[in-house]
Design a protein around this motif. Structure first.
Motif, short mmCIF file in Angstrom:
data_model
loop_
_atom_site.label_atom_id
_atom_site.label_comp_id
_atom_site.label_asym_id
_atom_site.label_seq_id
_atom_site.Cartn_x
_atom_site.Cartn_y
_atom_site.Cartn_z
N PHE A 129 -0.95 -9.81 -4.30
CA PHE A 129 -0.71 -8.68 -3.80
C PHE A 129 -1.93 -8.34 -2.79
CE2 PHE A 129 1.44 -7.45 -7.95
CZ PHE A 129 2.87 -7.26 -7.18
N GLN A 130 -2.96 -8.77 -3.14
CA GLN A 130 -4.04 -8.49 -1.90
C GLN A 130 -3.70 -9.38 -0.70
OE1 GLN A 130 -7.76 -9.55 -3.87
NE2 GLN A 130 -7.98 -7.81 -4.53
N ARG A 131 -3.18 -10.54 -0.66
CA ARG A 131 -2.72 -11.22 0.35
C ARG A 131 -1.42 -10.28 1.51
NH1 ARG A 131 1.79 -14.33 1.85
NH2 ARG A 131 1.67 -15.69 3.58
N TRP A 132 -0.82 -9.72 0.51
CA TRP A 132 0.35 -9.08 1.13
C TRP A 132 -0.35 -7.82 1.81
CZ3 TRP A 132 5.38 -8.76 -2.37
CH2 TRP A 132 5.84 -10.11 -2.26
N GLN A 133 -1.16 -7.22 1.07
CA GLN A 133 -1.93 -5.94 1.70
C GLN A 133 -2.60 -6.42 2.90
OE1 GLN A 133 -4.81 -3.94 -1.08
NE2 GLN A 133 -5.11 -2.23 0.66
N SER A 134 -3.30 -7.74 2.90
CA SER A 134 -4.00 -7.98 3.92
C SER A 134 -3.02 -8.13 5.43
CB SER A 134 -4.70 -9.19 3.91
OG SER A 134 -4.00 -10.45 3.86
N LEU A 135 -1.67 -8.55 5.13
CA LEU A 135 -0.64 -8.47 6.33
C LEU A 135 -0.41 -7.30 6.89
CD1 LEU A 135 1.62 -11.10 4.88
CD2 LEU A 135 -0.07 -11.51 6.35
N GLU A 157 -6.48 2.19 2.75
CA GLU A 157 -5.50 3.22 2.05
C GLU A 157 -4.25 3.07 2.84
OE1 GLU A 157 -5.19 7.67 3.17
OE2 GLU A 157 -6.46 7.70 1.35
N LEU A 158 -4.03 3.02 3.94
CA LEU A 158 -2.55 2.96 4.40
C LEU A 158 -2.26 1.74 4.24
CD1 LEU A 158 -3.26 4.72 7.87
CD2 LEU A 158 -2.18 5.77 6.01
N SER A 159 -2.50 0.94 4.13
CA SER A 159 -2.01 -0.65 3.84
C SER A 159 -1.50 -0.52 2.15
CB SER A 159 -2.96 -1.93 4.11
OG SER A 159 -4.20 -1.83 3.51
N MET A 160 -2.62 0.12 1.42
CA MET A 160 -2.29 0.22 -0.12
C MET A 160 -1.07 1.21 -0.20
SD MET A 160 -2.73 -0.76 -3.36
CE MET A 160 -4.29 -1.50 -3.08
N VAL A 161 -1.15 2.25 0.37
CA VAL A 161 0.25 3.41 0.33
C VAL A 161 1.63 2.44 0.69
CG1 VAL A 161 1.51 5.03 1.80
CG2 VAL A 161 -1.09 5.17 0.84
N LEU A 162 1.49 1.65 1.81
CA LEU A 162 2.75 0.93 2.15
C LEU A 162 2.93 -0.11 0.90
CD1 LEU A 162 1.85 0.40 6.01
CD2 LEU A 162 3.59 1.75 5.00
N LEU A 163 2.20 -0.81 0.64
CA LEU A 163 2.51 -1.83 -0.47
C LEU A 163 2.82 -1.34 -1.63
CD1 LEU A 163 2.45 -4.79 -1.18
CD2 LEU A 163 0.01 -4.58 -1.90
N THR A 164 2.21 -0.16 -2.08
CA THR A 164 2.60 0.43 -3.35
C THR A 164 4.14 0.98 -3.31
OG1 THR A 164 0.31 1.19 -3.76
CG2 THR A 164 1.87 2.45 -4.91
N ALA A 165 4.43 1.71 -2.00
CA ALA A 165 5.89 2.20 -1.87
C ALA A 165 6.63 1.00 -1.93
CB ALA A 165 5.94 2.81 -0.34
N LEU A 166 6.51 -0.13 -1.53
CA LEU A 166 7.37 -1.21 -1.67
C LEU A 166 7.54 -1.53 -3.07
CD1 LEU A 166 9.00 -3.54 -0.25
CD2 LEU A 166 6.73 -4.72 -0.37
#
Length: 198
Positions: A129-135, A157-166
């Motif tokens: 999941f961290q790899r995806w967040q880093s992208l 925060e913004l990258s985590m928001v997007l990943l969490t939404a997905l």
């Protein structure tokens, strides 16, 4: 372990079989014997590449982590513009509409079956999941550097928001058998991101 071309092909065949079976039956409902039969190999061959079921599941996690952010889609371009992120969100929604979350082996479904005592697998999933967040983070950083996002935008925060939404949209859509949770979560995440437009 250094593998020959034939060995690499055999290992990949095992992983493909395991991924397909987990999609159909879940981790708990998939045995190493099931994988052996589906891959058309002997027990000794299976254990040559994977010493245990846990080792096999960890390899499946690594394989799925290297897949595109949208299962079943080719690797998309850099997520470094509002248009690219909108296309990414649309692809996630379309995927849910087409499949309704059925018959998939994703990081989301693997995380849902994680045993609380399996710390090693938890770490593998966390790293994936961290790899995806880093992208996502890399794309947002490019947007901020171009002046499309305000300097004070918190990229973590913004990258985590997007990943969490997905991921949240995915698991709710799978449960409800409708793409609506994915549509709502991605729409909200992109709206929040746009609130930081320069």
């Amino acid at each position: 372990m250094t593998l020959t071309r034939k060995g690499q092909a055999t290992r990949e065949r095992i992983l493909e079989a395991a991924t397909e079976l987990i999609a159909q039956h879940g981790v708990a409902g998939t045995s190493t014997e099931d994988v052996r039969k589906a891959a058309g190999i002997s027990g000794s061959q299976l254990y040559h590449y994977f010493a245990s079921k846990q080792a096999l599941i960890r390899a499946v996690i690594t394989r799925q982590a290297e897949a595109p952010l949208i299962p079943g889609r080719p690797v998309m371009g850099a997520l470094d513009s509002f248009d690219a992120l909108r296309a990414w969100a649309d692809a996630a929604i379309e995927h849910q509409e087409h499949n309704s979350g059925r018959g998939e082996c994703t990081l989301t479904s693997l995380a849902g079956e994680l045993s609380p005592s399996d710390e090693q697998t938890r770490e593998d999933l966390c790293n994936a999941f961290q790899r995806w967040q880093s992208l996502l983070h890399d794309g947002l950083r490019a947007m901020r550097e171009r002046g499309e996002l305000r300097p004070e935008a918190d990229l973590d925060e913004l990258s985590m928001v997007l990943l969490t939404a997905l991921q949240g949209g995915s698991i709710l859509s799978q449960t409800a058998r409708t793409a609506e949770p994915m549509r709502v979560s991605m729409k909200a995440a992109l709206a929040y991101l746009r609130s930081f437009t320069a």
